[in-house]
Enzyme design. Structure first.
Site, PDB file in Angstrom:
ATOM      1  N   ASN A 150     -26.786   8.005  38.376  1.00  0.00           N
ATOM      2  CA  ASN A 150     -26.879   8.745  37.143  1.00  0.00           C
ATOM      3  C   ASN A 150     -28.453   9.167  37.269  1.00  0.00           C
ATOM      4  OD1 ASN A 150     -25.369   8.190  33.894  1.00  0.00           O
ATOM      5  ND2 ASN A 150     -25.951   9.931  34.898  1.00  0.00           N
ATOM      6  N   THR A 196     -27.332   4.087  32.145  1.00  0.00           N
ATOM      7  CA  THR A 196     -26.307   5.059  32.662  1.00  0.00           C
ATOM      8  C   THR A 196     -25.313   5.499  31.443  1.00  0.00           C
ATOM      9  OG1 THR A 196     -24.652   3.692  33.368  1.00  0.00           O
ATOM     10  CG2 THR A 196     -26.422   4.037  34.778  1.00  0.00           C
ATOM     11  N   CYS A 197     -24.349   6.616  31.746  1.00  0.00           N
ATOM     12  CA  CYS A 197     -23.510   7.020  30.828  1.00  0.00           C
ATOM     13  C   CYS A 197     -22.137   6.054  30.769  1.00  0.00           C
ATOM     14  CB  CYS A 197     -23.123   8.333  31.104  1.00  0.00           C
ATOM     15  SG  CYS A 197     -24.365   9.479  31.000  1.00  0.00           S
ATOM     16  N   ASP A 198     -22.420   5.212  31.898  1.00  0.00           N
ATOM     17  CA  ASP A 198     -20.950   4.479  31.863  1.00  0.00           C
ATOM     18  C   ASP A 198     -20.690   3.223  30.985  1.00  0.00           C
ATOM     19  OD1 ASP A 198     -19.125   2.824  33.008  1.00  0.00           O
ATOM     20  OD2 ASP A 198     -19.297   3.337  35.059  1.00  0.00           O
ATOM     21  N   SER A 199     -19.902   3.067  30.258  1.00  0.00           N
ATOM     22  CA  SER A 199     -19.523   1.997  29.219  1.00  0.00           C
ATOM     23  C   SER A 199     -19.552   0.599  29.951  1.00  0.00           C
ATOM     24  CB  SER A 199     -18.236   2.394  28.499  1.00  0.00           C
ATOM     25  OG  SER A 199     -17.007   2.377  29.525  1.00  0.00           O
TER      26      SER A 199
END
EC number: 4.1.1.17
Length: 395
Positions: free
Chosen positions: A383, A343-346
């Site tokens: 996502n 996903t784009c989440d850090s």
């Protein structure tokens, strides 16, 4: 999803009843799965024979009725495998879990042991034949009695709050009546029920067998204070799995400790229940995640904390891992890796470290093991990354 000739790679599934009732593509090995797979998502693997073996361990050793905590893994194949292995009692926590188990095992006995339920859920469960409910406050007791119509055939279980124990994941704070509250609840419920019991949970992944003895001693004191007849005691879950860095004692030690404490505290002649979840299915499932990119010792995978690796991220658990190379290569020494999800989440990071051969590269697959519990069950669709592919491996 799979190559058109995957049937030539797959082997006949042999579930505990000698027929494939899982409805899943069944393979002899993970290697066969990967050779047949053409999809782009992670793959969830179930090992029915391991699940059945864990069930037999509890059915043969636990000193009471074995009640599977459905929340740990509600996959139909898991439920079917446990039923075939002999598990007849199931702990459910929602209307959907009630309906799921009833659809797969209509004659199973269900226990609605979630201490807080909606009125609609209580009505539905009762209509579906559920008679066992837990509660930890007077308002919940009133809800149960009102929504079932004060029928006289209820088996109610007071959820106790316990003093702090040694579980890896303590569960105190959200549910449970303290000592004085529990006494009041027992005396309030006794006139309205067919059976009255107490239930507790020592915490998830309990590494100290003595915690069960202390909990049963606590329950004995509460029962004596209440001065009412107690018909059952539910020892809850918490039975552990040997994850890396954790070394629980053999499960037989837990059974012996519980059996001894039941006798010491005068509970051996009443109904005894247990709620294993993780211990029945954890080692019976894994996730196959593909390496999409390598940056030094960071591996970017097609599954992560918003998928089946929630515990690896939020609890920093170091699950066992195995490398499945995309092409033959000479084995390399082990290296400590960190995982990132897709996903784009850090926040989608699993620190590990996870020990794998140092030659890992893009296109390889990593099998993250012991994810049969709370892996697939917690996976989201955040996502747009998720998997709908589950297979059975019969080794």
């Amino acid at each position: 999803m799979f190559k058109s000739d995957y049937a030539t790679l797959a082997r006949p599934a042999i579930l505990p009843d000698s027929s494939n009732r899982s409805g899943l593509p069944a393979f002899a090995s993970v290697g066969d799965v990967l050779r047949a797979y053409e999809g782009d998502d992670a793959i969830f693997v179930l090992y029915p024979k391991k699940i059945a073996a864990a069930a037999r361990t509890f059915l043969n050793g636990f000193p009471g009725k074995v009640m599977y905590a459905v929340k740990a893994n509600p996959h139909p194949t898991v439920l079917k495998t446990l039923w075939t292995a002999g598990v007849r009692h199931f702990d459910v926590a929602s209307t959907r879990e009630v309906d799921l188990v009833k659809a797969i095992a209509p004659s199973a006995k269900l226990f609605f042991m979630h201490p807080v339920k909606s009125r609609a859920a209580i009505r539905h469960a009762y209509a579906e034949g559920v008679r066992d409910f837990s509660f930890d406050c007077i308002d919940e007791l009133h809800k149960i009695l009102e929504e079932t119509g004060y029928p006289g055939d209820l088996n109610l279980h007071v959820r106790l709050a316990l003093p702090k124990g040694d579980a890896v994941m303590p569960l105190s704070g959200k549910f449970g009546a303290d000592r004085s509250e529990a006494v009041d609840l027992l005396t309030s419920a006794r006139p309205h029920v067919a059976m009255l019991g107490m239930t507790f949970h020592v915490g998830s992944q309990c590494l100290n067998t003595d915690d069960y003895g202390r909990a049963l001693a606590w329950a004995r004191e509460i029962a004596d204070d209440a001065g009412v007849k107690i018909d059952s005691i539910d020892c809850g879950g918490g039975f552990p799995v040997a994850y890396p860095g954790m070394s629980p004692r053999p499960m037989s030690n837990y059974f012996s400790a519980i059996k001894e404490a039941l006798a010491v505290h005068g509970f051996e002649d009443i109904q005894v229940l247990g709620e294993p979840g993780r211990a029945l299915c954890a080692q019976g499932g894994s996730t196959l995640a593909r390496v999409e990119l390598r940056k030094g010792t960071d591996l970017y995978l097609n599954d992560g904390s918003y998928g089946s690796l929630f515990d690896a991220a939020q609890c920093a658990w170091k699950f066992p891992v195995k490398l499945h190379r995309s092409a033959p290569r000479e084995a390399d020494n082990n290296t400590a890796f960190r995982f990132f999800g897709p996903t784009c989440d850090s926040l989608d990071v699993m620190e590990g470290p996870f020990e794998l051969p140092g030659d890992v590269e893009e296109g390889d697959w990593i099998e993250i093991c012991h994810l049969g519990a709370y892996g697939q069950a917690l996976a989201s669709r955040f996502n747009g990354f998720f998997s709908e592919t589950t297979v059975a491996v019969m080794s």
